[in-house]
Design a protein around this motif. Structure first.
Motif, PDB file in Angstrom:
ATOM      1  N   LEU A 113       3.874  -1.107   3.986  1.00  0.00           N
ATOM      2  CA  LEU A 113       3.714   0.347   3.846  1.00  0.00           C
ATOM      3  C   LEU A 113       4.989   1.031   3.372  1.00  0.00           C
ATOM      4  N   TRP A 114       4.841   2.235   2.903  1.00  0.00           N
ATOM      5  CA  TRP A 114       5.932   3.121   2.473  1.00  0.00           C
ATOM      6  C   TRP A 114       5.928   4.301   3.440  1.00  0.00           C
ATOM      7  N   HIS A 115       7.029   5.091   3.461  1.00  0.00           N
ATOM      8  CA  HIS A 115       7.077   6.165   4.454  1.00  0.00           C
ATOM      9  C   HIS A 115       6.805   7.548   3.866  1.00  0.00           C
ATOM     10  N   GLY A 116       5.837   7.635   2.978  1.00  0.00           N
ATOM     11  CA  GLY A 116       5.441   8.953   2.459  1.00  0.00           C
ATOM     12  C   GLY A 116       4.486   9.623   3.425  1.00  0.00           C
ATOM     13  N   HIS A 117       4.542  10.963   3.474  1.00  0.00           N
ATOM     14  CA  HIS A 117       3.625  11.711   4.345  1.00  0.00           C
ATOM     15  C   HIS A 117       3.141  12.964   3.629  1.00  0.00           C
ATOM     16  N   PHE A 160       0.862  -1.190   0.000  1.00  0.00           N
ATOM     17  CA  PHE A 160       0.000   0.000   0.000  1.00  0.00           C
ATOM     18  C   PHE A 160       0.897   1.238   0.000  1.00  0.00           C
ATOM     19  N   LEU A 161       0.772   2.074  -1.057  1.00  0.00           N
ATOM     20  CA  LEU A 161       1.702   3.197  -1.261  1.00  0.00           C
ATOM     21  C   LEU A 161       0.966   4.510  -1.493  1.00  0.00           C
ATOM     22  N   PRO A 162       1.609   5.667  -1.239  1.00  0.00           N
ATOM     23  CA  PRO A 162       2.845   5.843  -0.473  1.00  0.00           C
ATOM     24  C   PRO A 162       2.585   6.426   0.916  1.00  0.00           C
ATOM     25  N   ASP A 163       1.306   6.633   1.290  1.00  0.00           N
ATOM     26  CA  ASP A 163       1.033   7.359   2.547  1.00  0.00           C
ATOM     27  C   ASP A 163       1.012   6.409   3.746  1.00  0.00           C
ATOM     28  N   GLU A 164       2.022   6.519   4.586  1.00  0.00           N
ATOM     29  CA  GLU A 164       2.119   5.638   5.753  1.00  0.00           C
ATOM     30  C   GLU A 164       0.904   5.806   6.683  1.00  0.00           C
ATOM     31  N   PHE A 165       0.490   7.049   6.908  1.00  0.00           N
ATOM     32  CA  PHE A 165      -0.587   7.262   7.888  1.00  0.00           C
ATOM     33  C   PHE A 165      -1.943   6.766   7.357  1.00  0.00           C
TER      34      PHE A 165
END
Ligand code: 13P
Ligand code: SF4
Length: 345
Positions: free
Chosen positions: A205-209, A185-190
């Motif tokens: 998860l990816w670590h986009g914010h 699931f990309l890219p928003d971690e929250f």
């Protein structure tokens, strides 16, 4: 000698034609933009309405656009999902996307034969900037056979590498539609963590914010509740988990708008971008809006003068390479298919 006050003469009244064409916008905006500002917006609104007719154009505006755009010149307003649906459905020749670049790209992907314009091509998004197509290919290598669900806040190149897209309105539904135990699931971690809390599907998860929503804190919401007793707190799922844990409602921008009406509450706080409360307040004069908002600098690049120039000069046209667009379209259309049957948050 000429007295100084003579330089402060009242400007001449606008031509009758301008007053007539902007009358509806004037009513929608009354009380929501200062009188002195209306005089500036009015002439741009009149010219944009004229150019829209001349160019056979529609203006699609995201819920984060300022009130003079949202209530003044937009043909369709909404969240990312609704704007994508409108782009796919419109019969106009030209789409002016009042939002950020990934939204204009999504419109071009869904409406390849239309001219898609963005009034300021520098209107980016920290989430879209957080991941590339090469990153997605590497993730696939690391997790063979695991399907990729991509938030629409991404470039067309990233969508093209994905199995299916989602928005904050349909993310859980899209993840579950795949019928598999594990999903990238990309890219928003929250947003990903929020989705993970509502489904049994395991998410990589990816670590986009989002640089706007990531700034809200749980302390801020607790402080707000102390200062404004009884306040109904609505938060966008791009906020950190500690913020969502304090909220009464979590949903997309359109979901939040619906929830304000359905809640019947007299005092609300929308934990999201600032223009949301301004735009929704116009439709709900009975509700008090507490406004602990953060501005999205990218959304705020769009203005009436830029929209006017965009329509006048047919600039800045958004292009997506046909091969990329075809693959990205598959992922976006697959999302729209899932959405047709289900509930939205
Ligand atoms: P929505 O799809 O909820 O409108 O959100 C888009 C966005 O950019 C939020 O920051
Ligand atoms: Fe991107 Fe956040 Fe701005 Fe939305 S609010 S466009 S996610 S930076």
């Amino acid at each position: 000698m000429t007295p100084a006050f003579e330089t402060l003469r009242t400007p001449p009244p606008p031509p009758a034609g301008v007053v007539a064409t902007t009358a509806a916008a004037r009513e929608r905006l009354r009380g929501h933009v200062p009188e002195v500002e209306w005089g500036v917006h009015r002439d741009y609104i009149a010219e944009i309405l004229r150019l829209k007719r001349e160019r056979n154009a529609v203006v699609l505006a995201h819920n984060y656009q300022t009130p003079e755009i949202f209530h003044g010149v937009a043909d369709f307003v909404g969240d990312s999902l609704a704007l994508a649906q409108q782009a796919a459905a419109t019969e106009a020749a030209v789409i002016v996307q009042c939002g950020v670049h990934f939204m204009a790209e999504t419109s071009k992907v869904l409406a390849p034969d239309k001219t898609v314009l963005i009034p300021d091509p520098a209107a980016g998004c920290s989430l879209a900037a957080a991941i590339t197509g090469a990153d997605v290919r590497l993730l696939r290598e690391r997790h063979p056979g695991v399907p990729v669900v991509t938030y629409v806040n991404t470039s067309a190149e990233v969508k093209a590498e994905s199995d299916v897209c989602c928005t904050s309105a349909n993310a859980v539904e899209v993840v579950e539609s795949l019928g598999v135990p594990r999903v990238i699931f990309l890219p928003d971690e929250f947003l990903g963590r929020h989705v993970a809390s509502r489904t049994a599907v395991e998410l990589v998860l990816w670590h986009g914010h989002c640089e706007v929503h990531a700034r809200f804190t749980g302390d801020q919401i607790r402080g707000l509740r102390r200062q404004h007793p009884g306040v109904y707190v609505l938060a966008h799922p791009e906020c950190p988990p500690e913020v969502l844990a304090e909220a009464d409602f979590v949903g997309s921008t359109a979901g939040m708008i619906r929830a304000v009406g359905e809640s019947g509450r007299a005092r609300v706080a929308m934990i999201t971008e600032c223009s949301m409360s301004d735009n929704v307040a116009a439709a709900h004069p009975e509700v008090e809006f507490v406004r602990p908002c953060n501005l999205c600098p990218h959304m705020k690049r769009i203005s009436l003068p830029k929209i006017q120039r965009s329509l006048e000069l047919l600039r800045h046209e958004v292009e997506v390479a046909p091969a990329v667009a075809a693959r990205a379209r598959r992922a976006v259309e697959r999302m729209l298919e899932v959405g047709r049957g289900g509930a939205r948050s």
